[in-house]
Design a protein around this motif. Structure first.
Motif, PDB file in Angstrom:
ATOM      1  N   GLY A   1      11.945 -86.121 -58.923  1.00 25.05           N
ATOM      2  CA  GLY A   1      11.174 -86.105 -57.687  1.00 25.05           C
ATOM      3  C   GLY A   1      11.772 -85.245 -56.595  1.00 25.05           C
ATOM      4  N   LEU A   2      12.934 -84.630 -56.840  1.00 24.04           N
ATOM      5  CA  LEU A   2      13.573 -83.777 -55.836  1.00 24.04           C
ATOM      6  C   LEU A   2      12.610 -82.699 -55.360  1.00 24.04           C
ATOM      7  CD1 LEU A   2      16.642 -82.739 -54.767  1.00 24.04           C
ATOM      8  CD2 LEU A   2      16.008 -80.897 -56.335  1.00 24.04           C
ATOM      9  N   ARG A   3      12.509 -82.505 -54.041  1.00 19.18           N
ATOM     10  CA  ARG A   3      11.693 -81.439 -53.481  1.00 19.18           C
ATOM     11  C   ARG A   3      12.543 -80.183 -53.321  1.00 19.18           C
ATOM     12  NH1 ARG A   3       6.793 -82.770 -51.658  1.00 19.18           N
ATOM     13  NH2 ARG A   3       6.692 -80.925 -50.305  1.00 19.18           N
ATOM     14  N   ALA A   4      11.973 -79.048 -53.656  1.00 23.56           N
ATOM     15  CA  ALA A   4      12.653 -77.758 -53.518  1.00 23.56           C
ATOM     16  C   ALA A   4      11.859 -76.897 -52.550  1.00 23.56           C
ATOM     17  CB  ALA A   4      12.781 -77.060 -54.862  1.00 23.56           C
ATOM     18  N   ILE A   5      12.528 -76.447 -51.500  1.00 20.56           N
ATOM     19  CA  ILE A   5      11.883 -75.640 -50.463  1.00 20.56           C
ATOM     20  C   ILE A   5      12.543 -74.273 -50.428  1.00 20.56           C
ATOM     21  CG2 ILE A   5      11.371 -75.446 -48.011  1.00 20.56           C
ATOM     22  CD1 ILE A   5      11.447 -78.485 -47.848  1.00 20.56           C
ATOM     23  N   GLY A   6      11.768 -73.233 -50.712  1.00 15.39           N
ATOM     24  CA  GLY A   6      12.281 -71.875 -50.712  1.00 15.39           C
ATOM     25  C   GLY A   6      12.055 -71.191 -49.382  1.00 15.39           C
ATOM     26  N   VAL A   7      13.001 -70.348 -48.984  1.00 12.72           N
ATOM     27  CA  VAL A   7      12.918 -69.614 -47.725  1.00 12.72           C
ATOM     28  C   VAL A   7      12.880 -68.118 -48.033  1.00 12.72           C
ATOM     29  CG1 VAL A   7      13.952 -69.227 -45.463  1.00 12.72           C
ATOM     30  CG2 VAL A   7      14.196 -71.462 -46.586  1.00 12.72           C
ATOM     31  N   ASP A   8      11.802 -67.485 -47.604  1.00 12.60           N
ATOM     32  CA  ASP A   8      11.571 -66.058 -47.814  1.00 12.60           C
ATOM     33  C   ASP A   8      11.393 -65.408 -46.447  1.00 12.60           C
ATOM     34  OD1 ASP A   8      11.094 -63.664 -49.118  1.00 12.60           O
ATOM     35  OD2 ASP A   8       9.198 -64.274 -50.025  1.00 12.60           O
ATOM     36  N   THR A   9      11.013 -64.142 -46.431  1.00 18.38           N
ATOM     37  CA  THR A   9      10.771 -63.425 -45.177  1.00 18.38           C
ATOM     38  C   THR A   9       9.490 -62.620 -45.310  1.00 18.38           C
ATOM     39  OG1 THR A   9      11.842 -62.050 -43.482  1.00 18.38           O
ATOM     40  CG2 THR A   9      12.078 -61.341 -45.768  1.00 18.38           C
ATOM     41  N   PRO A  10       8.758 -62.386 -44.229  1.00 15.84           N
ATOM     42  CA  PRO A  10       7.504 -61.637 -44.327  1.00 15.84           C
ATOM     43  C   PRO A  10       7.680 -60.259 -44.964  1.00 15.84           C
ATOM     44  CG  PRO A  10       7.664 -62.707 -42.187  1.00 15.84           C
ATOM     45  CD  PRO A  10       8.991 -62.893 -42.850  1.00 15.84           C
ATOM     46  N   HIS A  11       6.646 -59.857 -45.705  1.00 15.85           N
ATOM     47  CA  HIS A  11       6.588 -58.560 -46.386  1.00 15.85           C
ATOM     48  C   HIS A  11       7.523 -58.495 -47.588  1.00 15.85           C
ATOM     49  CE1 HIS A  11       4.094 -57.256 -43.083  1.00 15.85           C
ATOM     50  NE2 HIS A  11       5.039 -57.597 -42.223  1.00 15.85           N
ATOM     51  N   SER A  12       7.913 -59.645 -48.098  1.00 11.32           N
ATOM     52  CA  SER A  12       8.585 -59.753 -49.399  1.00 11.32           C
ATOM     53  C   SER A  12       7.534 -60.166 -50.423  1.00 11.32           C
ATOM     54  CB  SER A  12       9.693 -60.803 -49.322  1.00 11.32           C
ATOM     55  OG  SER A  12      10.004 -61.329 -50.605  1.00 11.32           O
TER      56      SER A  12
END
Length: 349
Positions: free
Chosen positions: A190-201
């Protein structure tokens, strides 16, 4: 294990695992000296043990950031020749350090028509490998040993913090977040994984474009990125990430780089919205490379990048349209095709 072998293994091994630091009531930081040492060390040692790295084999790779530094550190300790293909955005301090570690650095002066500098670097790497028959390329974007190497990080997090509810971190090659989340879910599905990206990737649906924030995002889709590992995705602009990096420093005394700042911004927001959840955020590298940029008020102001970090993200319904502010999308552990198809009103199995 011979004495020389043990020496170089222990030298990088001592820097491998992150420090675990409490940042808020329910938020913990996994602060790395250099996170990319995890896959670099694992891949090179495994290649040597399997025979892919022969006595005279040269290591070659494309990089503009910390994976190259990690390879240079490990290659120096293993007495291996290393050629790195980079581009003009590599910062001078990093370039000097790579050379001082013994790496040969080739700079691609012009971007490819499609795929930008990353494609130009890959094309140059292919030519090098064709010219030099005895080479080994770690291939961080496609090598499954990259995400697999983060099992040791997951074990460290579990042994230190116990059961976790949410993992937050930046996404570039896909290795760290996919590998760590996958390993943690072996016992905590049940672990939640949150990814962090940047615009225009391009990683999560945006069209490729110019990006100021380095160290996360990509112009090409890496094979190690499994979109189905992610519950939600956030896109942070450079100004927001830089402001959050300085906030992290002032509020916790952690001296980290801007990818850490971007991840901290997201993790702090999510942890405060879920006070009963135990959250850990991946903080990939220290801030020494950024003293003359992110940590310089005059540099930020001159580029219009100064300011305070925002309090919350904007919710988006179409992940293919970049926003000019911190934005969030509920990914729902779906493939890229499923998400993009849903945004376009299409049904994709």
């Amino acid at each position: 294990m011979g004495g020389h072998e043990k020496t170089y293994r222990d030298a990088t091994g001592s820097l491998l695992l992150p420090r675990i630091i409490r940042l808020d009531d329910n938020l913990y930081g996994a602060a790395f000296t250099l996170m990319k040492l995890v896959p670099a060390r694992h891949i090179l040692l495994k290649a040597e043990e399997s025979g892919l790295l022969g006595p005279n084999t040269e290591v070659v790779e494309t990089t503009s950031g910390t994976f190259g530094l990690a390879l240079a550190m490990q290659a120096a300790l293993m007495k291996r020749r290393l050629t790195l293909v980079s581009d003009p955005v590599i910062d001078p301090a990093l370039h000097r350090r790579l050379v001082d570690l013994g790496a040969r650095v080739e700079i691609c002066a012009h971007p490819a028509d499609v795929g930008g500098f990353q494609q130009a670097r890959l094309d140059r790497l292919d030519r090098i490998r064709a010219e030099r028959p005895d080479t080994f390329c770690p291939e961080q974007y496609t090598n499954p040993d990259n995400p697999a190497s983060y099992t040791v990080v997951a074990e460290h997090l579990e042994s230190t913090l116990g059961e976790l509810d949410c993992l937050v971190g930046p996404v570039g090659s896909g290795g760290s977040m996919c590998g760590t989340a996958r390993a943690l879910r072996a016992t905590r599905p049940g672990l939640r994984a949150i990814g962090v990206d940047t615009p225009h990737s391009v990683l999560f649906g945006h069209p490729d474009g110019s990006r100021v924030l380095r160290g996360l995002g990509n112009s090409l889709m890496p094979g190690n990125l499994d979109h189905r590992e992610f519950d939600e995705i956030h896109w942070c602009t450079a100004a927001e990430a830089f402001a959050a990096t300085r906030l992290l420093h002032r509020s916790t005394a952690l001296f980290q780089g801007p990818t850490s700042g971007a991840a901290y911004l997201v993790a702090r927001w999510w942890a405060r919205r879920h006070p009963d959840a135990r959250v850990v955020v991946m903080l990939p590298d220290e801030g020494h490379r950024y003293q003359d940029t992110v940590y310089d008020d005059a540099w930020l102001a001159a580029r219009g990048l100064a300011g305070a970090p925002p309090e919350q993200p904007v919710e988006v319904v179409d992940p293919t349209r970049p926003s000019d502010v911190w934005s969030r999308y509920a990914w729902g552990r779906r493939s890229l095709g499923q998400v993009v198809g849903a945004a376009a009103g299409e049904l994709i199995a």
